[in-house]
Design a protein around this motif. Structure first.
Motif, PDB file in Angstrom:
ATOM      1  N   UNK A  36      42.999  37.695  29.792  1.00  0.00           N
ATOM      2  CA  UNK A  36      44.282  38.374  29.578  1.00  0.00           C
ATOM      3  C   UNK A  36      44.412  39.581  30.506  1.00  0.00           C
ATOM      4  N   UNK A  37      43.362  40.398  30.575  1.00  0.00           N
ATOM      5  CA  UNK A  37      43.398  41.591  31.420  1.00  0.00           C
ATOM      6  C   UNK A  37      43.498  41.209  32.901  1.00  0.00           C
TER       7      UNK A  37
ATOM      8  N   UNK B 176      37.301  43.145  26.154  1.00  0.00           N
ATOM      9  CA  UNK B 176      36.863  42.612  27.450  1.00  0.00           C
ATOM     10  C   UNK B 176      36.031  41.340  27.294  1.00  0.00           C
ATOM     11  N   UNK B 177      35.202  41.304  26.238  1.00  0.00           N
ATOM     12  CA  UNK B 177      34.349  40.132  26.010  1.00  0.00           C
ATOM     13  C   UNK B 177      35.156  38.958  25.466  1.00  0.00           C
TER      14      UNK B 177
ATOM     15  N   UNK C 249      46.963  42.215  34.960  1.00  0.00           N
ATOM     16  CA  UNK C 249      46.848  43.254  35.984  1.00  0.00           C
ATOM     17  C   UNK C 249      46.814  42.673  37.393  1.00  0.00           C
ATOM     18  N   UNK C 250      46.051  41.601  37.603  1.00  0.00           N
ATOM     19  CA  UNK C 250      45.848  41.090  38.962  1.00  0.00           C
ATOM     20  C   UNK C 250      46.373  39.672  39.201  1.00  0.00           C
ATOM     21  N   UNK C 251      46.924  39.053  38.151  1.00  0.00           N
ATOM     22  CA  UNK C 251      47.432  37.681  38.278  1.00  0.00           C
ATOM     23  C   UNK C 251      46.360  36.720  38.781  1.00  0.00           C
ATOM     24  N   UNK C 252      45.154  36.837  38.204  1.00  0.00           N
ATOM     25  CA  UNK C 252      44.043  35.967  38.585  1.00  0.00           C
ATOM     26  C   UNK C 252      43.169  35.697  37.360  1.00  0.00           C
TER      27      UNK C 252
ATOM     28  N   UNK D  84      36.843  44.485  43.270  1.00  0.00           N
ATOM     29  CA  UNK D  84      38.284  44.703  43.302  1.00  0.00           C
ATOM     30  C   UNK D  84      39.000  44.377  42.012  1.00  0.00           C
ATOM     31  N   UNK D  85      38.476  43.399  41.226  1.00  0.00           N
ATOM     32  CA  UNK D  85      39.122  42.980  39.979  1.00  0.00           C
ATOM     33  C   UNK D  85      38.352  43.433  38.739  1.00  0.00           C
TER      34      UNK D  85
END
Length: 430
Positions: A333-334, A327-328, A338-341, A269-270
């Motif tokens: 941050x991403x 991403x690495x 995007x998902x607040x997690x 999901x994330x």
């Protein structure tokens, strides 16, 4: 040739970005207007909808694009031959959907509210199939603007219809509202078809023979469509088995269902949606590559086809490498934006470099389709699905939590990409 490929790619990237934004807006509006219960029902029916979309198209969009790009056929007769074939396939699917709707609703999905929504799929599928065929014709001609314009207008129409009519249907029962959400596609796809017809040349001379199905064209298109559809079905089966194998194996070695559900949710999901964001760009590049390689290869210009493939791979890897670095280095941050997690950071760091193979894989698949090797893609998918399924069980037995699945996914991506690369290399070495 090089300039045309770059131009087509840029058009697809810009147009695709706009439709991606519109798609996100549509999801947000629908989610806010219908509420979580109806949205949940819609998500339950979506896999069935997606399955029948794939079966309804039967790989014909790829087949038509390839054969039109080769410019060796009567394209008008080819178009209507494929339309006839899809008419037969879609008629059979409509009958099947009507027959199995009660069984799906009662025994598999176990929710009576879904019945009318499943029946609505039978009405929508022919429109989606016709729309996709019309688009693929323009793809074969390397005319990307009609595809982009029709997509944008289609999404705008879908958004407007939702805003206007959801308040009316939300007062009715959930079944009617769900049915309406599926049937919106009839209006949007019909609009898309009309827009595409506007881009056709003003004067087209049709002969009676153009409308008569050509057995040779149908046979050639099926030789591309059947492996293409089978490959997708294999992928669907693999993803269907994934949570079943994972859950049962991890339960067997002592992990709780709550742990498995939470971690699997974080991964699927994330983490995976973020990692697959660059695939939007690589798919645009691959779509532009298909007609170019088809035309050059069918006319014996292998060197030009090879140069186009190298250019497509170069763009895919450059875009993929930039995203991989982000991403690495900055996974948190991403995830937070995007998902607040912050859950899934370690998964993301590990899988990001692996996804470079995934970005590399898309142009290779386009090349195999363009050179008539769709069967190789199907075999690669089957090989990858078997490897992933077996190693999900093997790795999970080592009691390493979700890392068993992550290692199996990594192995799957690497093996399929290497297999596709070997097959593409053999195409140009002959």
């Amino acid at each position: 040739m090089k300039d045309k490929l770059i131009k087509s790619t840029l058009i697809l990237l810009v147009g695709g970005f706009i439709t991606k934004i519109l798609g996100m807006v549509i999801k947000m509006v629908m989610g806010r207007m219908v509420g979580s219960e109806v949205l949940g029902l819609y998500m339950m029916i979506l896999p069935t909808f997606s399955l029948f979309i794939g079966l309804g198209q039967f790989g014909m969009p790829v087949a038509l694009s390839k054969m039109v790009a080769e410019d060796k056929n009567n394209n008008k007769n080819l178009f209507f031959s494929i339309i006839f074939l899809l008419l037969v396939i879609n008629t059979l699917l409509v009958i099947v959907i009507i027959l199995i709707a009660p069984l799906l609703t009662k025994y598999l999905l176990k929710n009576n509210y879904l019945y009318y929504g499943i029946l609505a799929i039978a009405i929508v599928i022919p429109f989606i199939s016709l729309s996709s065929i019309c688009r693929s014709y323009f793809f074969g001609k390397e005319k990307m603007i009609p595809h982009i314009v029709s997509n944008i207008i289609e999404d705008l129409v879908r958004l407007i219809v939702m805003i206007l009519f959801i308040p009316f249907f939300i007062k009715k029962c959930l079944s009617y509202l769900l049915c309406f959400l599926i049937l919106i596609n009839v209006i949007s796809e019909a609009t898309s078809i009309l827009v595409l017809f506007l881009f056709l040349p003003k004067k087209i001379n049709f002969k009676r023979s153009d409308f008569i199905p050509n057995k040779s064209y149908i046979k050639d298109s099926l030789s591309i469509g059947i492996p293409n559809t089978t490959g997708r079905l294999i992928g669907s089966i693999g993803y269907f088995l994934e949570p079943i194998l994972l859950t049962n194996t991890l339960n067997y070695v002592g992990y709780t269902s709550s742990f498995i559900t939470r971690e699997y949710g974080v991964l699927s999901g994330y983490v995976m949606p973020i990692l697959l964001l660059p695939s939007f760009f690589t798919m645009a590049i691959s779509q532009a590559l298909l007609p170019t390689i088809s035309r050059e290869y069918s006319n014996g210009r292998k060197l030009n086809a090879k140069k186009s493939l190298r250019l497509g791979i170069f763009f895919s890897l450059i875009i993929g490498f930039i995203f991989t670095c982000f991403f690495v280095l900055f996974p948190d941050i991403f995830l937070k934006i995007i998902y607040h997690t912050s859950e899934g950071i370690n998964y993301m760091k590990f899988l990001a470099p692996i996804c470079l193979f995934q970005y590399f894989q898309a142009p290779l698949n386009s090349c195999l389709d363009a050179t008539g090797r769709s069967k190789d893609i199907m075999i690669g998918n089957l090989l990858g699905m078997i490897v992933r399924s077996i190693f999900i069980v093997i790795f999970s037995l080592f009691r390493i939590g979700l890392w068993g699945l992550i290692l199996a996914i990594s192995l799957n991506v690497i093996i399929i990409t290497i297999y596709d690369f070997i097959k593409v290399r053999s195409v140009f070495s002959k």
